[in-house]
Design an enzyme around this catalytic site. Sequence first.
Site, short mmCIF file in Angstrom:
data_model
loop_
_atom_site.label_atom_id
_atom_site.label_comp_id
_atom_site.label_asym_id
_atom_site.label_seq_id
_atom_site.Cartn_x
_atom_site.Cartn_y
_atom_site.Cartn_z
N ARG A 15 70.62 95.05 82.07
CA ARG A 15 70.29 95.24 83.48
C ARG A 15 70.94 94.12 84.29
O ARG A 15 71.41 94.32 85.41
CB ARG A 15 68.76 95.26 83.70
CG ARG A 15 68.42 95.32 85.18
CD ARG A 15 66.96 95.62 85.54
NE ARG A 15 65.97 95.35 84.54
CZ ARG A 15 65.52 94.12 84.22
NH1 ARG A 15 65.97 93.06 84.84
NH2 ARG A 15 64.60 93.99 83.28
N TYR B 192 75.71 109.47 108.11
CA TYR B 192 75.51 110.30 106.91
C TYR B 192 74.00 110.59 106.77
O TYR B 192 73.17 109.67 106.89
CB TYR B 192 76.04 109.54 105.69
CG TYR B 192 75.71 110.20 104.37
CD1 TYR B 192 76.36 111.37 103.96
CD2 TYR B 192 74.74 109.67 103.52
CE1 TYR B 192 76.06 111.98 102.77
CE2 TYR B 192 74.43 110.28 102.31
CZ TYR B 192 75.09 111.44 101.94
OH TYR B 192 74.78 112.03 100.76
N ASP C 235 80.19 101.36 105.94
CA ASP C 235 80.22 102.41 104.92
C ASP C 235 81.64 102.96 104.94
O ASP C 235 82.03 103.69 105.86
CB ASP C 235 79.18 103.48 105.24
CG ASP C 235 79.14 104.61 104.20
OD1 ASP C 235 80.15 104.78 103.48
OD2 ASP C 235 78.12 105.31 104.14
N LYS D 45 82.35 109.50 95.52
CA LYS D 45 83.37 110.26 96.24
C LYS D 45 84.77 109.84 95.79
O LYS D 45 85.13 110.08 94.65
CB LYS D 45 83.13 110.10 97.75
CG LYS D 45 81.65 110.19 98.17
CD LYS D 45 81.03 111.56 97.96
CE LYS D 45 79.51 111.58 98.08
NZ LYS D 45 78.93 111.00 99.29
C1 LIG Z 1 77.63 110.46 99.67
C2 LIG Z 1 77.54 109.42 100.73
C3 LIG Z 1 76.56 108.41 100.68
C4 LIG Z 1 75.49 108.36 99.60
O1 LIG Z 1 76.04 108.09 98.35
P1 LIG Z 1 75.39 108.66 96.98
O2 LIG Z 1 76.37 108.19 95.95
O3 LIG Z 1 75.32 110.15 97.11
O4 LIG Z 1 74.04 108.04 96.85
C5 LIG Z 1 76.57 107.45 101.69
N1 LIG Z 1 77.48 107.48 102.69
C6 LIG Z 1 78.42 108.45 102.77
C7 LIG Z 1 79.39 108.43 103.90
C8 LIG Z 1 78.49 109.45 101.80
O5 LIG Z 1 79.42 110.41 101.89
#
Ligand SMILES: *Cc1c(COP(=O)(O)O)cnc(C)c1O
Length: 390
Positions: free
Chosen positions: A53, A105, A177, A202
Amino acid sequence: MSDMSPHHGRGTLAVHAGVEPDPTTGAIMTPVYLTSTYVQDGVGNHKGFEYSRTHNPTRSALEAAFAALEHGSHGLAFASGLAAMDTVLKTLQPGDEVISTNDLYGGSYRLFTTVFAHYGITFHFVDLGDLESLKAKLNEHTRLIWVETPTNPMMQITDISAVAEAVKEAEARVVVDNTFASPMLQNPLDLGADMVMHSVTKYLGGHSDVVMGCLMTSDDAWEEELRTLQNSCGAVPGPMDCFLVLRGLKTLHLRMQRHCENGEAIAHHLAQHPAVAKVHWPGFETHPGHQVAARQMHGFGGMVAFTLADDNLDTAKAVVAKTNLFTLAESLGGVESLIGHPATMTHASIPKEVREKTGVTDGLIRLSVGIEDVQDLIADLDQALAQAHG
Ligand SMILES: *Cc1c(COP(=O)(O)O)cnc(C)c1O
């Protein structure tokens, strides 16, 4: 870790960052250390690893790669993008305030308003393109400015340097982000941000086989706090997932190049299609964020949204049902092309009047353009548009 510096090109970083031959065997690829614990020769006498961890060598290699890709000193990996965000928010105290964008988001919005609002943290949602509305909410309690650019699905652009400049006298840190751009197309730390967050799920993973998140920063004190929370709360990714992402990163620059080329070709094709009223893609000079995007990004990415000429729910549902190569699914950023209908999928929980204000109408369709041959993707969209109108 590898002797990679920000002076190396982004492609070189994608291939080499964080990865060194395994010291025990010379294996070129980072081994998958499927172990929860590590032998100690005597009490407290270990090789830097005690419990997975806290530390795992596969994760450490990936975290070093994350740091290098965003030109930061530190990288931290988490079990999902939202787990990474959760950790940032846990550095706040009751009474603290956060300013974010009104085109956020959905999962981030839910985390802010249904989880952290209960702990006495106040969230303000403004148009971050308008610095006056940002400054109007800025006060001595503001601790974070949470930026997302480009946004989902309208591809709105926020000027990261301008936001960082606007809050530099305040005690607020700027987090970006950077999921939609990836580190190949945008490096917020170079633009004055204090922290970058990615949903690794992504583009960084890129193959739709892993859920993961990460944080990158050059702020030593903040990193220490986050590292303690990572270990204390435990939302860490497993070593196999870390290996898959290390593997995915090696082609990030090539994938992003193709995502951008295909996105551009599709945006231009749809813009002259009679069944399409408007294409939302920051590469067009008519896009409201084009000037800023051209300055702060190294490409316009693979996300393209478009509004149908009839802006009709049934036509939109027919289009997304008729594509063959574009798969109907949530998520984005993988090698395969995906198609989605924001009004009934990602933005279904947002009231109609609210979503329509930002352009998320019933006739809006979102594409995550993959890396297939673009003429096949265009032919697929053409036949689906023809059938939906047939
Ligand atoms: C998918 C996404 C998230 C969240 O990420 P997860 O890996 O699904 O928890 C946050 N911000 C954006 C812009 C996203 O596309």
